[in-house]
Design a protein around this motif. Structure first.
Motif, PDB file in Angstrom:
ATOM      1  N   LEU A   1     -14.532 -43.353  26.723  1.00 29.68           N
ATOM      2  CA  LEU A   1     -13.492 -43.542  25.717  1.00 29.68           C
ATOM      3  C   LEU A   1     -14.142 -43.602  24.345  1.00 29.68           C
ATOM      4  CD1 LEU A   1     -12.673 -46.063  28.140  1.00 29.68           C
ATOM      5  CD2 LEU A   1     -10.548 -45.235  27.161  1.00 29.68           C
TER       6      LEU A   1
ATOM      7  N   SER B   1      -6.467 -36.953  26.262  1.00 30.04           N
ATOM      8  CA  SER B   1      -7.129 -37.259  27.524  1.00 30.04           C
ATOM      9  C   SER B   1      -7.269 -36.034  28.419  1.00 30.04           C
ATOM     10  CB  SER B   1      -6.346 -38.340  28.269  1.00 30.04           C
ATOM     11  OG  SER B   1      -6.930 -38.615  29.523  1.00 30.04           O
TER      12      SER B   1
ATOM     13  N   ASN C   1      -2.693 -37.549  34.092  1.00 29.85           N
ATOM     14  CA  ASN C   1      -1.992 -36.939  32.973  1.00 29.85           C
ATOM     15  C   ASN C   1      -0.474 -37.053  33.077  1.00 29.85           C
ATOM     16  OD1 ASN C   1      -4.296 -36.058  31.620  1.00 29.85           O
ATOM     17  ND2 ASN C   1      -4.436 -34.205  32.855  1.00 29.85           N
TER      18      ASN C   1
ATOM     19  N   ILE D   1      -7.505 -47.688  29.035  1.00 26.87           N
ATOM     20  CA  ILE D   1      -7.261 -47.294  27.639  1.00 26.87           C
ATOM     21  C   ILE D   1      -6.717 -48.486  26.856  1.00 26.87           C
ATOM     22  CG2 ILE D   1      -5.868 -45.828  26.124  1.00 26.87           C
ATOM     23  CD1 ILE D   1      -5.990 -43.678  28.382  1.00 26.87           C
TER      24      ILE D   1
ATOM     25  N   ALA E   1     -15.772 -36.530  25.274  1.00 28.54           N
ATOM     26  CA  ALA E   1     -14.621 -37.310  24.806  1.00 28.54           C
ATOM     27  C   ALA E   1     -14.293 -36.953  23.362  1.00 28.54           C
ATOM     28  CB  ALA E   1     -14.913 -38.806  24.942  1.00 28.54           C
TER      29      ALA E   1
ATOM     30  N   CYS F   1      -2.518 -34.129  26.657  1.00 29.56           N
ATOM     31  CA  CYS F   1      -3.283 -34.069  27.903  1.00 29.56           C
ATOM     32  C   CYS F   1      -3.025 -32.744  28.620  1.00 29.56           C
ATOM     33  CB  CYS F   1      -2.925 -35.240  28.804  1.00 29.56           C
ATOM     34  SG  CYS F   1      -1.184 -35.318  29.262  1.00 29.56           S
TER      35      CYS F   1
ATOM     36  N   VAL G   1     -10.564 -39.255  25.659  1.00 26.90           N
ATOM     37  CA  VAL G   1     -10.802 -39.833  26.984  1.00 26.90           C
ATOM     38  C   VAL G   1     -11.273 -38.740  27.933  1.00 26.90           C
ATOM     39  CG1 VAL G   1      -9.818 -41.188  28.874  1.00 26.90           C
ATOM     40  CG2 VAL G   1      -8.906 -41.452  26.555  1.00 26.90           C
TER      41      VAL G   1
ATOM     42  N   ILE H   1      -3.622 -40.378  21.804  1.00 27.93           N
ATOM     43  CA  ILE H   1      -4.647 -40.437  22.846  1.00 27.93           C
ATOM     44  C   ILE H   1      -4.775 -39.023  23.395  1.00 27.93           C
ATOM     45  CG2 ILE H   1      -5.203 -41.321  25.148  1.00 27.93           C
ATOM     46  CD1 ILE H   1      -3.439 -43.791  24.379  1.00 27.93           C
TER      47      ILE H   1
END
Length: 354
Positions: A22, A96, A115, A79, A318, A129, A11, A94
């Motif tokens: 994404l 990000s 985050n 998301i 990403a 993150c 992300v 994930i």
């Protein structure tokens, strides 16, 4: 447990405010890393979100913290929508970047919103993150972070150039990966396009009709930042306080501003590329679609300018933040001291377990 296969959602939200990128990516390691972008989309920001995000530098810290909560909820929703749309069941994490609100590494400050640990509760997934904070704490610029991905995934190219809100570049020099921000790109071009009701200058067509103002061009090219050695990075604050005031003094028509800024971008990028003439340059990011800018680059340099597939153009960042997350999960280096100026290579990011 160290695995050889990972299913990751990468992300990214960049300074050009195009939207949230994404990408659902599979990574596989067998001596070398391989990847495949399985699904990807960009969620455009509404005008309200664009306005709020563009004003982040004006927020007091407490306001920013409250906004961070709002943005984390918004990001989590997008998301979840992505997971639902593509019926994604196998997700290892994930990974990000969030959205940069403040970036002043010279005073030890970098702040990416979106985050907060709340993102784990809202997505019900493991999240990696906040990739920049540790690097700044270790004396680095906290940016750029993409170059290790360039080194691992795109090593066949001499230069990896990204044209987003800012232009940044990475390449090998003296057996080290070197990378830095070059100059502002879409963050300035879009600012002036919006003055006449356009989201952006499609294909650079308006810039192509303008005239270069040599006095402005020279003043931009003489900015102190361009004389600094790497590592170095740029932020929205620098554009707002330095670049835009210089341009606005000239009171030019928008097409002439765009034409002059395009020339400035091309000149600054080519000043780097000329160190390796006839070498290959992989170009990604939204600026690739500015045909006029790409043609100016080709006209000023003697390098092989390579435009990759659309998924790499659109989702390379990403993709690479997905890789950074995987490396963090494996406890492996994902941040290079040769790039950021930190005191050592390190594995950056925060892992929030679900």
């Amino acid at each position: 447990m160290i695995k050889s296969n990972y299913n990751i959602i990468g992300v990214m939200s960049g300074t050009s405010l195009d939207g949230i990128d994404l990408a659902y990516i599979t990574f596989e390691i067998n001596n070398i890393w391989k990847f495949k972008i399985q699904n990807a989309q960009t969620v455009s920001y509404t005008e309200d979100w664009k306005k709020r995000l563009s004003n982040l530098v004006n927020y007091e810290l407490e306001e920013l913290k409250k906004f961070d909560e709002d943005y984390t909820i918004y990001l989590s929703q997008k998301i979840n929508d992505f997971i639902s749309k593509y019926k994604l069941n196998a997700i290892d994490a994930i990974c990000s970047h969030g959205h940069t609100a403040l970036h002043q590494p010279e005073i030890g400050l970098t702040y990416q919103i979106g985050n907060l640990k709340q993102i784990v509760e809202l997505t019900k997934q493991k999240v990696v993150c906040d990739f920049r904070i540790q690097d700044v704490e270790l004396g680095g610029q906290g940016a750029p972070l993409v170059p290790i991905g360039d080194q691992i995934l795109f090593s066949e190219y001499d230069f990896c150039l990204n044209l987003g809100g800012f232009a940044n570049i990475s390449f090998e020099k003296d057996n080290n990966r070197i990378a830095f921000d070059i100059c502002p790109v879409n963050i300035v071009l879009n600012h002036y396009s919006e003055r006449i009701g356009l989201e952006y200058d499609a294909y650079g067509s308006m810039a192509s009709e303008g005239k270069v103002n040599l006095s402005l061009l020279n003043e931009l090219n003489d900015l102190k930042f361009y004389q600094l050695d790497f590592p170095k990075s740029l932020g929205l604050e620098w554009v707002r306080s330095i670049v835009l005031p210089i341009i606005d003094v000239y009171k030019l028509e928008v097409k002439d501003i765009l034409r002059t800024v395009v020339e400035h971008i091309a000149v600054q990028i080519v000043s780097i590329l000329k160190s390796k003439p006839k070498s290959s340059v992989l170009v990604s990011g939204g600026g690739v679609y500015n045909t006029f800018l790409i043609n100016r680059l080709k006209g000023l340099c003697h390098n092989d300018i390579i435009i990759p597939s659309e998924d790499i153009i659109e989702y390379k960042e990403a993709l690479i933040f997905g890789l950074l997350g995987v490396l963090k999960l494996r406890g492996e280096t994902n941040c290079l001291a040769s790039v950021t100026g930190a005191i050592r290579n390190h594995s950056s990011g925060i892992i929030h377990e679900f």
